[in-house]
Write a protein that holds these residues in place. Structure first.
Motif, PDB file in Angstrom:
ATOM      1  N   CYS A   1      61.177  21.192  36.997  1.00  0.00           N
ATOM      2  CA  CYS A   1      61.620  19.911  36.472  1.00  0.00           C
ATOM      3  C   CYS A   1      62.980  19.546  37.062  1.00  0.00           C
ATOM      4  CB  CYS A   1      61.722  20.016  34.952  1.00  0.00           C
ATOM      5  SG  CYS A   1      62.215  18.471  34.164  1.00  0.00           S
ATOM      6  N   HIS A   2      63.327  18.262  36.997  1.00  0.00           N
ATOM      7  CA  HIS A   2      64.636  17.822  37.486  1.00  0.00           C
ATOM      8  C   HIS A   2      65.776  18.479  36.739  1.00  0.00           C
ATOM      9  CE1 HIS A   2      65.281  15.229  33.994  1.00  0.00           C
ATOM     10  NE2 HIS A   2      64.034  14.831  34.133  1.00  0.00           N
ATOM     11  N   CYS A   3      65.521  18.994  35.519  1.00  0.00           N
ATOM     12  CA  CYS A   3      66.587  19.637  34.739  1.00  0.00           C
ATOM     13  C   CYS A   3      66.772  21.103  35.124  1.00  0.00           C
ATOM     14  CB  CYS A   3      66.292  19.532  33.246  1.00  0.00           C
ATOM     15  SG  CYS A   3      64.944  20.591  32.670  1.00  0.00           S
ATOM     16  N   GLY A   4      65.876  21.630  35.973  1.00  0.00           N
ATOM     17  CA  GLY A   4      65.974  23.024  36.404  1.00  0.00           C
ATOM     18  C   GLY A   4      65.015  23.953  35.681  1.00  0.00           C
ATOM     19  N   ALA A   5      64.355  23.470  34.643  1.00  0.00           N
ATOM     20  CA  ALA A   5      63.385  24.297  33.921  1.00  0.00           C
ATOM     21  C   ALA A   5      62.165  24.536  34.813  1.00  0.00           C
ATOM     22  CB  ALA A   5      62.968  23.608  32.625  1.00  0.00           C
ATOM     23  N   THR A   6      61.552  25.711  34.682  1.00  0.00           N
ATOM     24  CA  THR A   6      60.381  26.043  35.485  1.00  0.00           C
ATOM     25  C   THR A   6      59.253  26.524  34.584  1.00  0.00           C
ATOM     26  OG1 THR A   6      61.134  28.302  35.874  1.00  0.00           O
ATOM     27  CG2 THR A   6      61.730  26.654  37.530  1.00  0.00           C
ATOM     28  N   GLN A   7      58.030  26.374  35.092  1.00  0.00           N
ATOM     29  CA  GLN A   7      56.842  26.813  34.369  1.00  0.00           C
ATOM     30  C   GLN A   7      55.793  27.230  35.394  1.00  0.00           C
ATOM     31  OE1 GLN A   7      56.308  26.976  31.065  1.00  0.00           O
ATOM     32  NE2 GLN A   7      54.127  27.307  31.030  1.00  0.00           N
ATOM     33  N   VAL A   8      55.199  28.394  35.202  1.00  0.00           N
ATOM     34  CA  VAL A   8      54.105  28.850  36.049  1.00  0.00           C
ATOM     35  C   VAL A   8      52.801  28.507  35.347  1.00  0.00           C
ATOM     36  CG1 VAL A   8      53.007  30.859  37.108  1.00  0.00           C
ATOM     37  CG2 VAL A   8      55.500  30.682  37.062  1.00  0.00           C
ATOM     38  N   ALA A   9      51.853  27.945  36.102  1.00  0.00           N
ATOM     39  CA  ALA A   9      50.577  27.536  35.528  1.00  0.00           C
ATOM     40  C   ALA A   9      49.443  27.894  36.475  1.00  0.00           C
ATOM     41  CB  ALA A   9      50.580  26.043  35.256  1.00  0.00           C
ATOM     42  N   GLU A  10      48.237  27.963  35.923  1.00  0.00           N
ATOM     43  CA  GLU A  10      47.060  28.290  36.727  1.00  0.00           C
ATOM     44  C   GLU A  10      46.433  27.068  37.371  1.00  0.00           C
ATOM     45  OE1 GLU A  10      44.284  30.683  34.589  1.00  0.00           O
ATOM     46  OE2 GLU A  10      45.729  32.286  34.286  1.00  0.00           O
ATOM     47  N   GLY A  11      46.748  25.886  36.906  1.00  0.00           N
ATOM     48  CA  GLY A  11      46.131  24.701  37.468  1.00  0.00           C
ATOM     49  C   GLY A  11      47.075  23.524  37.499  1.00  0.00           C
ATOM     50  N   PRO A  12      46.769  22.525  38.334  1.00  0.00           N
ATOM     51  CA  PRO A  12      47.656  21.373  38.472  1.00  0.00           C
ATOM     52  C   PRO A  12      47.759  20.527  37.207  1.00  0.00           C
ATOM     53  CG  PRO A  12      45.631  21.036  39.719  1.00  0.00           C
ATOM     54  CD  PRO A  12      45.614  22.460  39.226  1.00  0.00           C
ATOM     55  N   ILE A  13      46.688  20.414  36.448  1.00  0.00           N
ATOM     56  CA  ILE A  13      46.751  19.602  35.228  1.00  0.00           C
ATOM     57  C   ILE A  13      47.738  20.207  34.244  1.00  0.00           C
ATOM     58  CG2 ILE A  13      45.445  18.808  33.219  1.00  0.00           C
ATOM     59  CD1 ILE A  13      43.020  18.552  35.108  1.00  0.00           C
ATOM     60  N   GLU A  14      47.658  21.516  34.066  1.00  0.00           N
ATOM     61  CA  GLU A  14      48.558  22.209  33.131  1.00  0.00           C
ATOM     62  C   GLU A  14      50.023  22.031  33.530  1.00  0.00           C
ATOM     63  OE1 GLU A  14      49.446  26.764  31.568  1.00  0.00           O
ATOM     64  OE2 GLU A  14      47.720  26.382  32.860  1.00  0.00           O
ATOM     65  N   VAL A  15      50.327  22.216  34.805  1.00  0.00           N
ATOM     66  CA  VAL A  15      51.722  22.130  35.235  1.00  0.00           C
ATOM     67  C   VAL A  15      52.230  20.689  35.166  1.00  0.00           C
ATOM     68  CG1 VAL A  15      51.446  21.906  37.755  1.00  0.00           C
ATOM     69  CG2 VAL A  15      53.404  23.097  36.852  1.00  0.00           C
ATOM     70  N   TRP A  16      51.394  19.700  35.519  1.00  0.00           N
ATOM     71  CA  TRP A  16      51.842  18.312  35.441  1.00  0.00           C
ATOM     72  C   TRP A  16      51.978  17.836  34.000  1.00  0.00           C
ATOM     73  CZ3 TRP A  16      54.583  15.794  38.648  1.00  0.00           C
ATOM     74  CH2 TRP A  16      54.517  16.083  40.005  1.00  0.00           C
ATOM     75  N   GLU A  17      51.121  18.260  33.098  1.00  0.00           N
ATOM     76  CA  GLU A  17      51.292  17.910  31.685  1.00  0.00           C
ATOM     77  C   GLU A  17      52.609  18.444  31.161  1.00  0.00           C
ATOM     78  OE1 GLU A  17      47.733  19.346  29.775  1.00  0.00           O
ATOM     79  OE2 GLU A  17      46.727  17.411  30.039  1.00  0.00           O
ATOM     80  N   TRP A  18      52.945  19.677  31.549  1.00  0.00           N
ATOM     81  CA  TRP A  18      54.213  20.274  31.121  1.00  0.00           C
ATOM     82  C   TRP A  18      55.389  19.483  31.696  1.00  0.00           C
ATOM     83  CZ3 TRP A  18      58.177  22.545  33.955  1.00  0.00           C
ATOM     84  CH2 TRP A  18      59.152  23.180  33.194  1.00  0.00           C
ATOM     85  N   LEU A  19      55.344  19.160  32.978  1.00  0.00           N
ATOM     86  CA  LEU A  19      56.438  18.422  33.608  1.00  0.00           C
ATOM     87  C   LEU A  19      56.632  17.050  32.967  1.00  0.00           C
ATOM     88  CD1 LEU A  19      55.825  19.250  37.369  1.00  0.00           C
ATOM     89  CD2 LEU A  19      57.885  19.797  36.068  1.00  0.00           C
ATOM     90  N   LEU A  20      55.544  16.341  32.738  1.00  0.00           N
ATOM     91  CA  LEU A  20      55.646  14.989  32.215  1.00  0.00           C
ATOM     92  C   LEU A  20      55.960  14.936  30.726  1.00  0.00           C
ATOM     93  CD1 LEU A  20      52.769  13.392  34.278  1.00  0.00           C
ATOM     94  CD2 LEU A  20      55.245  13.246  34.695  1.00  0.00           C
ATOM     95  N   ALA A  21      55.883  16.064  30.024  1.00  0.00           N
ATOM     96  CA  ALA A  21      56.217  16.114  28.602  1.00  0.00           C
ATOM     97  C   ALA A  21      57.713  16.299  28.364  1.00  0.00           C
ATOM     98  CB  ALA A  21      55.458  17.273  27.936  1.00  0.00           C
ATOM     99  N   HIS A  22      58.507  16.312  29.405  1.00  0.00           N
ATOM    100  CA  HIS A  22      59.943  16.566  29.316  1.00  0.00           C
ATOM    101  C   HIS A  22      60.553  15.820  28.146  1.00  0.00           C
ATOM    102  CE1 HIS A  22      64.158  16.658  30.225  1.00  0.00           C
ATOM    103  NE2 HIS A  22      63.915  17.605  31.084  1.00  0.00           N
ATOM    104  N   PRO A  23      61.389  16.414  27.342  1.00  0.00           N
ATOM    105  CA  PRO A  23      61.938  17.757  27.397  1.00  0.00           C
ATOM    106  C   PRO A  23      61.188  18.764  26.539  1.00  0.00           C
ATOM    107  CG  PRO A  23      63.203  16.517  25.816  1.00  0.00           C
ATOM    108  CD  PRO A  23      62.106  15.599  26.351  1.00  0.00           C
TER     109      PRO A  23
END
Length: 74
Positions: A28-50
């Motif tokens: 994320c632009h704030c520096g937070a990171t998340q490891v995910a198994e698929g693109p949907i999971e990682v993009w949902e996490w990114l777009l749910a900021h914060p």
């Protein structure tokens, strides 16, 4: 063609493949990171900021030189 610079700012999110695995690393632009198994999971996490975001300690942030993409020299 290799990029000459990395974009930065409040609207920049990154998703990179972790070589040797089936995992994606979202940053994320704030520096937070998340490891995910698929693109949907990682993009949902990114777009749910914060929601779900915690800024990692400096030693926990992956080295951008390592995450330049497939085919990059070690």
């Amino acid at each position: 063609m290799e990029p000459s610079r990395m974009l930065t700012g409040r609207e920049v999110f990154r998703v990179v493949w972790l070589p040797g695995s089936d995992l994606l690393l979202g940053t994320c632009h704030c520096g937070a990171t998340q490891v995910a198994e698929g693109p949907i999971e990682v993009w949902e996490w990114l777009l749910a900021h914060p929601i779900g975001h915690t800024v990692p300690a400096a030693e926990d942030v992956p080295d951008p030189a390592v995450l330049t993409g497939a085919g990059a020299a070690p």
